[in-house]
Design a protein around this motif. Structure first.
Motif, short mmCIF file in Angstrom:
data_model
loop_
_atom_site.label_atom_id
_atom_site.label_comp_id
_atom_site.label_asym_id
_atom_site.label_seq_id
_atom_site.Cartn_x
_atom_site.Cartn_y
_atom_site.Cartn_z
N SER A 16 0.67 -1.43 -0.22
CA SER A 16 0.34 0.02 -0.16
C SER A 16 0.87 1.23 -0.36
O SER A 16 2.21 1.18 0.97
CB SER A 16 -0.83 -0.20 1.51
N GLU A 17 0.42 2.84 -0.64
CA GLU A 17 1.11 3.78 -0.35
C GLU A 17 0.27 4.41 -0.20
O GLU A 17 -0.99 5.29 -0.38
CB GLU A 17 2.21 3.98 -1.66
N VAL A 18 0.49 5.84 0.17
CA VAL A 18 0.14 7.32 0.87
C VAL A 18 0.99 8.20 0.01
O VAL A 18 1.69 8.16 0.02
CB VAL A 18 -0.19 7.52 2.19
N GLN A 19 0.01 8.78 -0.52
CA GLN A 19 0.66 9.63 -1.60
C GLN A 19 0.14 10.80 -1.46
O GLN A 19 -1.17 10.72 -1.68
CB GLN A 19 0.95 9.62 -3.50
N PHE A 37 1.49 4.19 8.02
CA PHE A 37 0.63 4.11 8.55
C PHE A 37 0.00 2.63 8.61
O PHE A 37 0.48 1.97 8.58
CB PHE A 37 0.08 4.24 7.20
N GLU A 38 -1.45 3.48 9.51
CA GLU A 38 -2.02 1.83 9.44
C GLU A 38 -3.37 2.14 9.18
O GLU A 38 -3.99 3.26 9.46
CB GLU A 38 -1.78 1.44 10.81
N PHE A 55 -8.03 5.12 10.02
CA PHE A 55 -6.87 4.96 9.28
C PHE A 55 -5.85 6.55 10.72
O PHE A 55 -6.19 7.63 10.33
CB PHE A 55 -7.56 5.70 7.94
N SER A 56 -4.48 5.85 10.14
CA SER A 56 -3.48 6.57 10.89
C SER A 56 -3.02 7.33 10.38
O SER A 56 -1.86 6.02 9.34
CB SER A 56 -3.98 5.76 12.18
N ILE A 57 -2.03 7.90 9.72
CA ILE A 57 -0.09 8.09 9.22
C ILE A 57 0.44 8.68 10.54
O ILE A 57 -0.33 9.91 10.84
CB ILE A 57 -1.15 9.61 7.98
N ASP A 58 1.02 8.14 9.54
CA ASP A 58 2.36 9.26 11.41
C ASP A 58 3.31 10.26 10.45
O ASP A 58 4.43 9.66 9.08
CB ASP A 58 3.27 7.66 11.31
N ILE A 59 2.69 10.99 10.61
CA ILE A 59 3.73 12.39 9.92
C ILE A 59 5.37 12.47 9.94
O ILE A 59 5.72 12.93 8.83
CB ILE A 59 3.10 13.64 11.06
N ASP A 60 5.95 11.93 11.39
CA ASP A 60 7.36 11.64 10.50
C ASP A 60 7.98 10.80 8.98
O ASP A 60 8.96 10.50 9.11
CB ASP A 60 7.58 10.82 12.05
N SER A 61 6.74 10.09 9.75
CA SER A 61 7.19 8.82 7.77
C SER A 61 7.29 9.64 6.66
O SER A 61 7.25 8.95 5.90
CB SER A 61 6.73 7.96 8.29
N ILE A 62 7.05 11.55 6.63
CA ILE A 62 6.66 11.99 5.71
C ILE A 62 7.76 11.65 4.87
O ILE A 62 9.33 12.18 5.65
CB ILE A 62 6.36 13.39 5.88
N ASP A 63 8.08 11.76 3.35
CA ASP A 63 8.84 11.37 2.22
C ASP A 63 8.23 12.32 1.04
O ASP A 63 8.32 12.07 0.18
CB ASP A 63 9.67 10.51 2.30
#
Length: 180
Positions: A16-19, A37-38, A55-63
Protein backbone atom coordinates in the motif's frame (compact mmCIF):
# COMPACT_ATOMS: atom_id res chain seq x y z
CA UNK A 1 -32.12 -16.13 11.60
CA UNK A 2 -28.32 -15.97 11.49
CA UNK A 3 -26.50 -12.85 12.48
CA UNK A 4 -23.54 -12.18 10.25
CA UNK A 5 -20.40 -11.16 12.05
CA UNK A 6 -18.36 -8.39 10.55
CA UNK A 7 -15.29 -9.30 8.53
CA UNK A 8 -12.20 -7.47 9.69
CA UNK A 9 -9.48 -6.35 7.30
CA UNK A 10 -6.20 -4.58 7.98
CA UNK A 11 -4.13 -2.52 5.58
CA UNK A 12 -1.06 -4.32 4.26
CA UNK A 13 1.68 -1.67 4.44
CA UNK A 14 4.02 -3.66 2.20
CA UNK A 15 1.54 -3.41 -0.68
CA UNK A 16 0.00 0.00 0.00
CA UNK A 17 1.06 3.60 -0.38
CA UNK A 18 -0.10 7.03 0.73
CA UNK A 19 0.82 9.80 -1.70
CA UNK A 20 0.09 13.50 -1.78
CA UNK A 21 0.70 16.17 -4.42
CA UNK A 22 0.77 19.93 -4.02
CA UNK A 23 1.46 22.75 -6.46
CA UNK A 24 4.85 24.39 -6.05
CA UNK A 25 5.34 27.95 -7.33
CA UNK A 26 2.03 27.41 -9.21
CA UNK A 27 3.97 25.93 -12.17
CA UNK A 28 4.88 22.44 -11.02
CA UNK A 29 3.79 19.73 -8.64
CA UNK A 30 5.71 18.27 -5.73
CA UNK A 31 4.83 14.72 -4.69
CA UNK A 32 5.42 13.12 -1.36
CA UNK A 33 4.64 9.97 0.54
CA UNK A 34 3.91 8.92 4.08
CA UNK A 35 5.83 5.69 4.61
CA UNK A 36 4.26 4.65 7.93
CA UNK A 37 0.50 4.21 8.37
CA UNK A 38 -2.08 1.72 9.56
CA UNK A 39 -5.73 1.11 8.96
CA UNK A 40 -8.61 -1.23 9.59
CA UNK A 41 -11.82 -1.95 7.71
CA UNK A 42 -14.84 -3.70 9.15
CA UNK A 43 -17.30 -4.99 6.58
CA UNK A 44 -20.68 -6.67 7.01
CA UNK A 45 -20.70 -7.98 3.43
CA UNK A 46 -18.50 -8.93 0.49
CA UNK A 47 -19.08 -5.73 -1.49
CA UNK A 48 -17.78 -3.55 1.38
CA UNK A 49 -20.80 -1.24 1.26
CA UNK A 50 -21.30 0.57 4.60
CA UNK A 51 -17.88 -0.64 5.79
CA UNK A 52 -16.36 1.13 8.79
CA UNK A 53 -12.87 2.48 8.06
CA UNK A 54 -10.22 3.85 10.40
CA UNK A 55 -6.85 5.07 9.21
CA UNK A 56 -3.85 6.69 10.86
CA UNK A 57 -0.73 8.22 9.26
CA UNK A 58 2.56 8.83 11.04
CA UNK A 59 3.67 12.40 10.21
CA UNK A 60 7.32 11.60 10.97
CA UNK A 61 7.33 9.22 8.01
CA UNK A 62 6.83 12.03 5.46
CA UNK A 63 9.13 11.74 2.44
CA UNK A 64 9.29 14.29 -0.37
CA UNK A 65 12.77 13.14 -1.48
CA UNK A 66 14.27 16.30 -0.01
CA UNK A 67 15.27 16.12 3.66
CA UNK A 68 15.26 19.87 4.36
CA UNK A 69 11.73 20.17 3.00
CA UNK A 70 10.66 17.11 5.01
CA UNK A 71 12.02 18.67 8.21
CA UNK A 72 10.17 21.91 7.40
CA UNK A 73 6.94 19.96 6.88
CA UNK A 74 7.39 18.20 10.25
CA UNK A 75 8.08 21.52 12.01
CA UNK A 76 5.59 23.72 13.88
CA UNK A 77 5.19 25.85 10.72
CA UNK A 78 3.39 22.95 9.04
CA UNK A 79 2.32 19.65 10.63
CA UNK A 80 3.97 20.15 14.04
CA UNK A 81 4.73 16.42 14.29
CA UNK A 82 6.08 16.77 17.83
CA UNK A 83 2.68 17.95 19.11
CA UNK A 84 0.39 16.18 16.60
CA UNK A 85 2.20 13.01 15.48
CA UNK A 86 -0.69 11.50 13.48
CA UNK A 87 -3.23 12.31 10.80
CA UNK A 88 -6.40 10.36 11.54
CA UNK A 89 -9.42 9.40 9.46
CA UNK A 90 -12.67 7.82 10.67
CA UNK A 91 -15.40 6.97 8.14
CA UNK A 92 -19.00 8.08 8.50
CA UNK A 93 -20.29 6.41 5.31
CA UNK A 94 -19.09 4.19 2.48
CA UNK A 95 -21.61 4.15 -0.35
CA UNK A 96 -21.57 2.32 -3.68
CA UNK A 97 -21.96 4.80 -6.56
CA UNK A 98 -21.16 2.57 -9.55
CA UNK A 99 -19.92 -0.91 -10.49
CA UNK A 100 -16.61 -0.68 -8.65
CA UNK A 101 -16.94 2.88 -7.38
CA UNK A 102 -17.75 4.20 -3.95
CA UNK A 103 -17.97 7.48 -2.12
CA UNK A 104 -16.16 7.50 1.22
CA UNK A 105 -17.15 10.17 3.70
CA UNK A 106 -15.54 10.69 7.04
CA UNK A 107 -13.84 12.89 9.57
CA UNK A 108 -10.22 13.84 8.83
CA UNK A 109 -8.12 15.16 11.72
CA UNK A 110 -4.90 17.08 11.09
CA UNK A 111 -3.27 19.14 13.86
CA UNK A 112 -6.30 18.61 16.14
CA UNK A 113 -8.62 20.13 13.50
CA UNK A 114 -11.37 17.71 12.43
CA UNK A 115 -13.36 18.35 9.26
CA UNK A 116 -15.66 16.25 7.07
CA UNK A 117 -14.12 15.06 3.82
CA UNK A 118 -15.43 13.14 0.83
CA UNK A 119 -13.15 10.81 -1.14
CA UNK A 120 -13.60 8.73 -4.29
CA UNK A 121 -12.85 5.03 -4.05
CA UNK A 122 -12.28 2.53 -6.83
CA UNK A 123 -12.47 -1.14 -5.85
CA UNK A 124 -9.87 -3.19 -7.73
CA UNK A 125 -11.27 -6.55 -6.65
CA UNK A 126 -10.08 -9.31 -4.37
CA UNK A 127 -7.80 -12.30 -4.77
CA UNK A 128 -5.97 -14.90 -2.73
CA UNK A 129 -2.18 -14.67 -2.53
CA UNK A 130 0.38 -17.53 -2.56
CA UNK A 131 -0.17 -18.11 1.15
CA UNK A 132 -3.96 -18.44 0.99
CA UNK A 133 -4.57 -14.95 2.36
CA UNK A 134 -7.51 -13.02 0.91
CA UNK A 135 -6.56 -9.53 -0.27
CA UNK A 136 -8.72 -6.66 -1.55
CA UNK A 137 -7.45 -3.62 -3.42
CA UNK A 138 -8.70 -0.04 -3.44
CA UNK A 139 -7.56 3.29 -4.84
CA UNK A 140 -8.77 6.28 -2.84
CA UNK A 141 -8.46 9.77 -4.31
CA UNK A 142 -9.52 13.20 -3.20
CA UNK A 143 -8.56 16.76 -2.54
CA UNK A 144 -8.39 18.81 0.64
CA UNK A 145 -7.58 22.44 1.32
CA UNK A 146 -4.59 22.44 3.69
CA UNK A 147 -5.57 25.81 5.22
CA UNK A 148 -8.83 24.33 6.57
CA UNK A 149 -6.69 22.02 8.73
CA UNK A 150 -4.41 24.67 10.18
CA UNK A 151 -1.61 24.15 7.63
CA UNK A 152 -1.48 27.87 6.99
CA UNK A 153 2.21 28.51 6.29
CA UNK A 154 2.59 30.72 3.24
CA UNK A 155 5.69 31.69 1.38
CA UNK A 156 5.74 34.17 -1.49
CA UNK A 157 8.72 34.66 -3.76
CA UNK A 158 10.17 38.07 -4.55
CA UNK A 159 8.29 37.94 -7.84
CA UNK A 160 5.03 37.35 -5.95
CA UNK A 161 4.52 33.66 -6.71
CA UNK A 162 2.89 31.56 -4.02
CA UNK A 163 5.35 28.86 -2.95
CA UNK A 164 2.83 26.19 -1.86
CA UNK A 165 -0.66 25.71 -3.26
CA UNK A 166 -3.67 25.36 -0.97
CA UNK A 167 -5.14 22.22 -2.51
CA UNK A 168 -3.54 18.91 -1.66
CA UNK A 169 -4.37 15.92 -3.86
CA UNK A 170 -4.42 12.59 -2.07
CA UNK A 171 -3.95 9.17 -3.64
CA UNK A 172 -4.00 6.11 -1.41
CA UNK A 173 -3.46 2.69 -2.91
CA UNK A 174 -4.59 0.28 -0.24
CA UNK A 175 -4.28 -3.48 -0.24
CA UNK A 176 -6.31 -5.00 2.58
CA UNK A 177 -5.62 -8.32 4.26
CA UNK A 178 -8.62 -10.30 5.49
CA UNK A 179 -8.23 -11.27 9.14
CA UNK A 180 -8.80 -14.96 9.83
Amino acid sequence: METQTATKWSIDPMHSEVQFKVKHLVISTVSGFFKSFEGTVESENDNFEHAKIDFSIDIDSIDTKQSQRDEHLKSAEFFDAATYPHIKFHSTSFTKTGDDEYELKGELTIKNVTKPVSLNVEYGGSADDFYGNTKAGFEITGKINRKEFGLTWDGVTEAGSVVVGEDIKLTINAQLLKQK
